[in-house]
Design a protein around this motif. Sequence first.
Motif, PDB file in Angstrom:
ATOM      1  N   ALA A 178       0.816  -1.206   0.000  1.00 25.40           N
ATOM      2  CA  ALA A 178       0.000   0.000   0.000  1.00 25.40           C
ATOM      3  C   ALA A 178       0.851   1.258   0.000  1.00 25.40           C
ATOM      4  N   GLY A 179       2.141   1.116   0.241  1.00 26.60           N
ATOM      5  CA  GLY A 179       2.998   2.283   0.259  1.00 26.60           C
ATOM      6  C   GLY A 179       2.700   3.136   1.469  1.00 26.60           C
ATOM      7  N   SER A 180       3.046   4.395   1.404  1.00 28.10           N
ATOM      8  CA  SER A 180       2.831   5.264   2.547  1.00 28.10           C
ATOM      9  C   SER A 180       2.345   6.613   2.063  1.00 28.10           C
ATOM     10  N   ILE A 181       1.133   6.654   1.612  1.00 27.13           N
ATOM     11  CA  ILE A 181       0.587   7.881   1.041  1.00 27.13           C
ATOM     12  C   ILE A 181      -0.297   8.537   2.081  1.00 27.13           C
ATOM     13  N   PRO A 182       0.120   9.717   2.571  1.00 27.61           N
ATOM     14  CA  PRO A 182      -0.659  10.377   3.616  1.00 27.61           C
ATOM     15  C   PRO A 182      -2.108  10.548   3.199  1.00 27.61           C
ATOM     16  N   GLY A 183      -3.020  10.169   4.099  1.00 22.91           N
ATOM     17  CA  GLY A 183      -4.436  10.326   3.800  1.00 22.91           C
ATOM     18  C   GLY A 183      -5.019   9.134   3.074  1.00 22.91           C
ATOM     19  N   HIS A 184      -4.188   8.328   2.468  1.00 18.47           N
ATOM     20  CA  HIS A 184      -4.705   7.182   1.717  1.00 18.47           C
ATOM     21  C   HIS A 184      -4.229   5.853   2.276  1.00 18.47           C
ATOM     22  N   THR A 185      -2.956   5.751   2.507  1.00 20.78           N
ATOM     23  CA  THR A 185      -2.463   4.473   3.024  1.00 20.78           C
ATOM     24  C   THR A 185      -1.469   4.637   4.164  1.00 20.78           C
ATOM     25  N   GLN A 186      -1.257   5.862   4.602  1.00 19.08           N
ATOM     26  CA  GLN A 186      -0.283   6.024   5.683  1.00 19.08           C
ATOM     27  C   GLN A 186      -0.988   5.831   7.014  1.00 19.08           C
ATOM     28  N   THR A 187      -0.962   4.576   7.456  1.00 19.53           N
ATOM     29  CA  THR A 187      -1.623   4.253   8.717  1.00 19.53           C
ATOM     30  C   THR A 187      -0.734   4.701   9.887  1.00 19.53           C
ATOM     31  N   LEU A 188      -1.253   4.561  11.088  1.00 16.44           N
ATOM     32  CA  LEU A 188      -0.532   5.022  12.277  1.00 16.44           C
ATOM     33  C   LEU A 188       0.854   4.390  12.382  1.00 16.44           C
ATOM     34  N   SER A 189       0.909   3.076  12.183  1.00 15.58           N
ATOM     35  CA  SER A 189       2.202   2.399  12.327  1.00 15.58           C
ATOM     36  C   SER A 189       3.228   2.962  11.358  1.00 15.58           C
ATOM     37  N   ILE A 190       2.801   3.140  10.110  1.00 17.12           N
ATOM     38  CA  ILE A 190       3.717   3.642   9.091  1.00 17.12           C
ATOM     39  C   ILE A 190       4.077   5.087   9.371  1.00 17.12           C
ATOM     40  N   ALA A 191       3.117   5.866   9.842  1.00 15.37           N
ATOM     41  CA  ALA A 191       3.373   7.278  10.122  1.00 15.37           C
ATOM     42  C   ALA A 191       4.420   7.409  11.226  1.00 15.37           C
ATOM     43  N   VAL A 192       4.318   6.552  12.233  1.00 15.46           N
ATOM     44  CA  VAL A 192       5.314   6.581  13.302  1.00 15.46           C
ATOM     45  C   VAL A 192       6.699   6.298  12.736  1.00 15.46           C
ATOM     46  N   TYR A 193       6.762   5.243  11.927  1.00 14.50           N
ATOM     47  CA  TYR A 193       8.029   4.836  11.314  1.00 14.50           C
ATOM     48  C   TYR A 193       8.660   5.985  10.552  1.00 14.50           C
ATOM     49  N   GLU A 194       7.859   6.634   9.717  1.00 15.06           N
ATOM     50  CA  GLU A 194       8.416   7.687   8.877  1.00 15.06           C
ATOM     51  C   GLU A 194       8.784   8.920   9.687  1.00 15.06           C
ATOM     52  N   ALA A 195       7.980   9.209  10.695  1.00 16.87           N
ATOM     53  CA  ALA A 195       8.291  10.373  11.517  1.00 16.87           C
ATOM     54  C   ALA A 195       9.634  10.176  12.223  1.00 16.87           C
ATOM     55  N   VAL A 196       9.847   8.984  12.733  1.00 13.57           N
ATOM     56  CA  VAL A 196      11.119   8.719  13.411  1.00 13.57           C
ATOM     57  C   VAL A 196      12.274   8.772  12.418  1.00 13.57           C
ATOM     58  N   GLN A 197      12.058   8.202  11.230  1.00  7.48           N
ATOM     59  CA  GLN A 197      13.107   8.222  10.205  1.00  7.48           C
ATOM     60  C   GLN A 197      13.494   9.636   9.849  1.00  7.48           C
ATOM     61  N   ALA A 198      12.498  10.522   9.839  1.00  8.85           N
ATOM     62  CA  ALA A 198      12.767  11.892   9.427  1.00  8.85           C
ATOM     63  C   ALA A 198      13.197  12.743  10.605  1.00  8.85           C
ATOM     64  N   GLY A 199      13.296  12.135  11.781  1.00  4.91           N
ATOM     65  CA  GLY A 199      13.749  12.886  12.937  1.00  4.91           C
ATOM     66  C   GLY A 199      12.667  13.762  13.536  1.00  4.91           C
ATOM     67  N   GLN A 200      11.404  13.518  13.162  1.00  6.23           N
ATOM     68  CA  GLN A 200      10.317  14.338  13.705  1.00  6.23           C
ATOM     69  C   GLN A 200       9.777  13.684  14.972  1.00  6.23           C
ATOM     70  N   ASP A 201      10.559  13.771  16.023  1.00  9.79           N
ATOM     71  CA  ASP A 201      10.187  13.061  17.244  1.00  9.79           C
ATOM     72  C   ASP A 201       8.886  13.562  17.850  1.00  9.79           C
ATOM     73  N   ASP A 202       8.594  14.848  17.702  1.00 14.68           N
ATOM     74  CA  ASP A 202       7.357  15.356  18.311  1.00 14.68           C
ATOM     75  C   ASP A 202       6.136  14.735  17.639  1.00 14.68           C
ATOM     76  N   VAL A 203       6.184  14.640  16.315  1.00 11.88           N
ATOM     77  CA  VAL A 203       5.084  13.996  15.599  1.00 11.88           C
ATOM     78  C   VAL A 203       4.981  12.537  16.016  1.00 11.88           C
ATOM     79  N   ALA A 204       6.142  11.904  16.094  1.00 13.18           N
ATOM     80  CA  ALA A 204       6.155  10.489  16.469  1.00 13.18           C
ATOM     81  C   ALA A 204       5.530  10.300  17.845  1.00 13.18           C
ATOM     82  N   ASN A 205       5.886  11.175  18.781  1.00 12.11           N
ATOM     83  CA  ASN A 205       5.332  11.058  20.132  1.00 12.11           C
ATOM     84  C   ASN A 205       3.820  11.151  20.123  1.00 12.11           C
ATOM     85  N   ARG A 206       3.297  12.122  19.369  1.00 10.94           N
ATOM     86  CA  ARG A 206       1.841  12.284  19.326  1.00 10.94           C
ATOM     87  C   ARG A 206       1.178  11.041  18.734  1.00 10.94           C
TER      88      ARG A 206
END
Lengths: 261, 246, 233
Positions: C172-200
Amino acid sequence: MKRHPCHYLLAILLSLAALPGLAGDLVVSAAASLTNAFKDIAEHYEAKHPDAKVLLNFAASGTLLQQIAKGAPVDVFASADQETMDMAEAQGLVANAQRRDFARNALVLVVPADSAIEIAALGDLAQGAVRRVAIGNPASVPAGRYAGRALEQAGLATALQGKLINTQNVRQALDYVARGEVEAGFVYATDARLMADKVKVALEVPLDIAISYPIAAIGISSSENASSEKAASAAEATRFIDFVLSPEGQAVLDNHGFARP
Amino acid sequence: MDDASSTDASATDAALIDVDIRKTLGSGKRQFRLAVAFSSRCQRIVIIGPSGGGKSLTLKAIAGLMTPEQGRIQLAGTTLFDTRSSIDLAPQARRVAFLFQDYALFPHLNVRQNIGFGLSRHWLNPGADSGCPEVDYWLDAFNLAPVAHQFPHQLSGGQRQRTALARALVLQPRALLLDEPFAAVDPLLRIRMRTELDELQRRLSVPMIVITHDPLDAEVLGDQVFYLQDGVITDSGEGWPGAGRG
Amino acid sequence: MSAAMDPVWTALALSLKVAGWATAITLVLGTAVGYMLARWRFPLRDLLDSLLTLPIVLPPTVLGYYLLVMLGRRGWLGAWLHDNLGINLIFTWQGAVIAASVVAFPLVFKPARAAFEAVDGQLEQAAQVLGLSGAKIFFRVTLPLAWRGILAGMLLAFARALGEFGATLMIAGSIPGHTQTLSIAVYEAVQAGQDDVANRLVLITSVVCVTVLLAAGRLMPGQVANRRDGDRG
């Protein structure tokens, strides 16, 4: 049933791998696009220095940076763009004096080998026949950042927004094109030649900056208590980087399609 | 005085029940061959024999819960099963009542719902309070009204059996088939329940076939008794030797 | 570009949608298949059971790869879908639902089969003799006695579908709004160093999971209350 991000697991595993503390082990984190080239370089290196053991770790540069920042025991970091290395420097992970540029690459737009869609310029991506375009996630993948930059300069960023499929690294973008899941994808020239039977290059993407790969040793700058172990690692890291920059190392990179730094 | 296992056409015309079935179960050394043939004009039949002889199988065949390989089953003038004419009525269509040894009451339904179960052909079970004349009649007849809202696990053994009987009788079955009705009951209670069943059957005059391994059951409840062992009927008689009731 | 809260709620809504659909699908299919394998005897029954349980054992990335090969544009099923029905499942939320359903299926099917097998066959026979047809027996006798076990499986399936990552990422890939589920969003946020987003994101996911667990405890008082009753003596 929580899933931890892979790189935390990898950081733990790498830590475990480092526990025995074999003097010859060198952990090298390299950008995904360097997978084939660095495997080759590691082989040559180990052949030249039989006591050395190189452990390779490939992922998107941004992902690798996060691993290092979170404490993964990495000795050498090779990134696909200056920006990621700048971030490493800003976080005190590398010293400016230590980083060296070792290769250059080109960004290309590839399409499936049997594609009939005409794409001669970036603007052609706007046509209806092109429904999806694979691009590395700009937040963590340099190839995606380069591609995004090119699109923005061509004024196409907004027009193509709905078509872009973010991938975890540049090799995943290549894979999607090879499978025909997307009509086009942004990858490096070195990646495209790996799957010459499944993808073809539509055009080289015009960029105002050079795609330049830096390499640096991790943590040498911040060794206040330079234990003998750390000193040995530092020496090994330097020896490896020197090899990458040596004529032999550069020749390997040439073979894989990289340009000189 | 009639000899059982008669396949004579004129005799079977008036028979309540006529059974002639064959089935082989298992294979090799553990094979069991059922070859049961009997017929009777009596309203109260008992099939007696040792465990494992095939009594339960025979009763299930009559109810439609077991399909013989060959044969014929006729009950009260209706052919329930006949391989030659390819007749095999589904258990739903046979209108007989089958009482399991452990009663098979629905544990998730109370007494009232259990009794009314067969009356409702809907997709949902009758409500906990649903009343209708037939259910109320049997609740009273069997003295179950005080426990109408209780669930099977809260009832005594005797109450459970009466509930199972009521559940079957409310549908006005052609015949009552009882599988070892007193096997799980202690001897003292057994005497009373046997007598009650006897009286009930006489009152309703519904044809009844009981299978059991207890000779006293045969004495009290059987106008005609068949002895079934190793899959075949080996003897039959009126009442039981030495009893003389009928 | 709006604040970091937006991607969080989008990911949550998408995760609930995908997990919801996957749970509904596996509930129906898992119950049906569980019933069939519980009641019917046929020669390859055990083999079929093992095959259907495989998604629990296989690594999600392996499953993701199988699905990609099958459903991709060049895959044997994907090509047919694309050529004949114009349907493409890769990079769509429907594809994410399929990935989540495949991994969650055994979690419903196995408890369902066990629950049905625990229902006394004699009860169904009794219902037959009392005049009820097969389907009605299922809804009036079998299911009321088996639903607790099935429900337990369903909650596990929901949790698994909510957390699905490996297979989903592949197809499904990781398309925000379409296939970026919570688990994937966490993964990508951490990869990008966006710890605040990841925490939320992690906080939201934890709240949802705890809520599901509490709901499970309510719905199945038997399992949870036993200990409490014992304490009261």
